[in-house]
Scaffold this active site. Sequence first.
Site, short mmCIF file in Angstrom:
data_model
loop_
_atom_site.label_atom_id
_atom_site.label_comp_id
_atom_site.label_asym_id
_atom_site.label_seq_id
_atom_site.Cartn_x
_atom_site.Cartn_y
_atom_site.Cartn_z
N ARG A 268 0.78 -1.23 0.00
CA ARG A 268 0.00 0.00 0.00
C ARG A 268 0.81 1.28 0.00
NH1 ARG A 268 -3.38 -2.75 4.70
NH2 ARG A 268 -1.36 -3.81 4.82
N GLN B 146 -6.65 -2.06 -19.51
CA GLN B 146 -7.16 -3.11 -20.40
C GLN B 146 -8.44 -2.65 -21.10
OE1 GLN B 146 -7.56 -6.62 -17.87
NE2 GLN B 146 -5.87 -7.53 -18.99
N ASN C 28 8.94 4.95 -1.79
CA ASN C 28 10.08 5.42 -1.01
C ASN C 28 10.93 4.23 -0.56
OD1 ASN C 28 9.32 4.59 1.74
ND2 ASN C 28 7.62 6.03 1.48
N ARG D 116 -12.19 -8.78 -22.08
CA ARG D 116 -10.98 -9.12 -21.30
C ARG D 116 -11.24 -10.19 -20.24
NH1 ARG D 116 -9.97 -4.08 -17.10
NH2 ARG D 116 -12.12 -3.83 -16.43
N ARG E 42 11.84 3.06 2.23
CA ARG E 42 11.33 2.19 3.31
C ARG E 42 10.34 1.19 2.73
NH1 ARG E 42 8.66 4.22 9.01
NH2 ARG E 42 8.92 2.24 10.08
N ARG F 228 8.97 -10.15 -0.35
CA ARG F 228 8.87 -10.77 -1.68
C ARG F 228 10.18 -11.29 -2.23
NH1 ARG F 228 3.35 -11.57 -2.28
NH2 ARG F 228 2.27 -9.69 -1.61
C1 LIG Z 1 4.31 -15.51 0.91
C2 LIG Z 1 3.09 -14.65 0.90
C3 LIG Z 1 1.83 -15.23 0.85
C4 LIG Z 1 0.68 -14.42 0.85
N1 LIG Z 1 -0.55 -15.02 0.76
C5 LIG Z 1 -1.68 -14.26 0.76
C6 LIG Z 1 -2.99 -14.85 0.66
O1 LIG Z 1 -3.13 -16.05 0.58
N2 LIG Z 1 -4.07 -14.01 0.65
C7 LIG Z 1 -3.95 -12.66 0.75
O2 LIG Z 1 -4.97 -11.97 0.77
N3 LIG Z 1 -2.73 -12.07 0.83
C8 LIG Z 1 -1.60 -12.83 0.84
N4 LIG Z 1 -0.37 -12.22 0.90
C9 LIG Z 1 -0.30 -10.75 0.93
C10 LIG Z 1 -0.02 -10.22 2.34
O3 LIG Z 1 -1.04 -10.59 3.24
C11 LIG Z 1 0.11 -8.68 2.31
O4 LIG Z 1 -1.13 -8.11 1.91
C12 LIG Z 1 1.15 -8.19 1.36
O5 LIG Z 1 2.34 -8.92 1.47
C13 LIG Z 1 1.43 -6.70 1.64
O6 LIG Z 1 2.28 -6.57 2.77
P1 LIG Z 1 1.89 -5.81 4.12
O7 LIG Z 1 0.60 -6.33 4.67
O8 LIG Z 1 3.09 -5.92 4.99
O9 LIG Z 1 1.52 -4.35 3.72
P2 LIG Z 1 2.18 -3.12 2.96
O10 LIG Z 1 1.05 -2.50 2.25
O11 LIG Z 1 3.39 -3.51 2.16
O12 LIG Z 1 2.55 -2.16 4.14
C14 LIG Z 1 3.80 -2.21 4.84
C15 LIG Z 1 3.57 -2.15 6.32
O13 LIG Z 1 2.86 -0.95 6.65
C16 LIG Z 1 1.98 -1.21 7.73
N5 LIG Z 1 0.60 -1.01 7.28
C17 LIG Z 1 0.18 -0.75 6.01
N6 LIG Z 1 -1.15 -0.58 6.00
C18 LIG Z 1 -1.58 -0.74 7.25
C19 LIG Z 1 -2.86 -0.71 7.86
N7 LIG Z 1 -3.98 -0.47 7.17
N8 LIG Z 1 -2.94 -0.90 9.18
C20 LIG Z 1 -1.84 -1.13 9.92
N9 LIG Z 1 -0.59 -1.21 9.42
C21 LIG Z 1 -0.47 -1.01 8.10
C22 LIG Z 1 2.22 -2.65 8.16
O14 LIG Z 1 3.22 -2.67 9.17
C23 LIG Z 1 2.75 -3.29 6.89
O15 LIG Z 1 3.55 -4.45 7.14
C24 LIG Z 1 0.79 -13.00 0.91
C25 LIG Z 1 2.07 -12.44 0.96
C26 LIG Z 1 3.21 -13.22 0.95
C27 LIG Z 1 4.57 -12.56 0.99
#
Ligand SMILES: Cc1cc2nc3c(=O)[nH]c(=O)nc-3n(C[C@H](O)[C@H](O)[C@H](O)COP(=O)(O)OP(=O)(O)OC[C@H]3O[C@@H](n4cnc5c(N)ncnc54)[C@H](O)[C@@H]3O)c2cc1C
Length: 248
Positions: free
Chosen positions: A96, A105, A187, A171, A189, A198
């Site tokens: 996010r 598309q 950014n 599509r 971070r 990932r």
């Molecule tokens: C191996 C793997 C398997 C996965 N399998 C699934 C699956 O089966 N189904 C599925 O739906 N998703 C899946 N995901 C996606 C995962 O759940 C996350 O949505 C995705 O990796 C984004 O990372 P993040 O949640 O750390 O958020 P990012 O958006 O990358 O945000 C980074 C950090 O900011 C903070 N943050 C951001 N937004 C908020 C918020 N609203 N509230 C509080 N803190 C916040 C958190 O600390 C978060 O870790 C998978 C991911 C991986 C790596």
Amino acid sequence: LNLIHQPKAQLIGLTRFFKPDDIDWTTDIDADPLKIIEFAGRACYQSFHNPAGRTNAEYIENMLDHGHLSVIEHAVASFYITGISRSLTHELVRHRHFSFSQTSQRYVSESDANFIEPDVIASAPEMHDIFQRTVEQAQQAYNDLYTVLQKKHEYVEDKTLRRKMSRQAARSVMPNAIETRMVLSGNFRAFRHFFRMRATEHADVEIRALAIQLLKILQREAYAVFGDYEIHALPDGTEVAASRFSYD
Ligand SMILES: Cc1cc2nc3c(=O)[nH]c(=O)nc-3n(C[C@H](O)[C@H](O)[C@H](O)COP(=O)(O)OP(=O)(O)OC[C@H]3O[C@@H](n4cnc5c(N)ncnc54)[C@H](O)[C@@H]3O)c2cc1C
């Protein structure tokens, strides 16, 4: 039919730094993204005279070690990424803190789209044949549906709107493997967190290959922020990366 096996990421934007006229500060590197990070850290303590005599790399390493990570949010990079599937971008957009601009598309025809073939499928002729046959059929179905839909939408005078209405329905038969392209900005971070999630063995191989490519480019541009991520090859030849720091 064009099948793609590797994402392509090109750096198209990177933060520039302009030192305020009224601050007397120098550092030992030229890279603007690294300068803005050190400057932001020093602004917190108004320690522009560097009493400890630290290099820029030492200064940034100390901040990464202590989890003082808001400072690295001031440096931003943008990439133009091609040769990626819709399944990859569906995972990518879950991060996010990134910003995205992705090929439409509805506006752009997919009649001669490329497809991303996973290496494991390409490695065996019988899987490759199934894959190729299936995406060819999907593309044919898209083209056939588009022709019929254009007739159905003949009453729509605006040609661009008519094409959009037809493409948005056609599509739906395209597979996850279809190629898409995007501009991605984030950014430093957000990139570090993306690599933690990932660039591991648990992530899908396609998004992992993209993560490793982005990491290598960012290591070249801003080693002090990304150099701690060590890249290793797995037995299957794909790569993973991990950092020694606990914060992201
Ligand atoms: C191996 C793997 C398997 C996965 N399998 C699934 C699956 O089966 N189904 C599925 O739906 N998703 C899946 N995901 C996606 C995962 O759940 C996350 O949505 C995705 O990796 C984004 O990372 P993040 O949640 O750390 O958020 P990012 O958006 O990358 O945000 C980074 C950090 O900011 C903070 N943050 C951001 N937004 C908020 C918020 N609203 N509230 C509080 N803190 C916040 C958190 O600390 C978060 O870790 C998978 C991911 C991986 C790596």
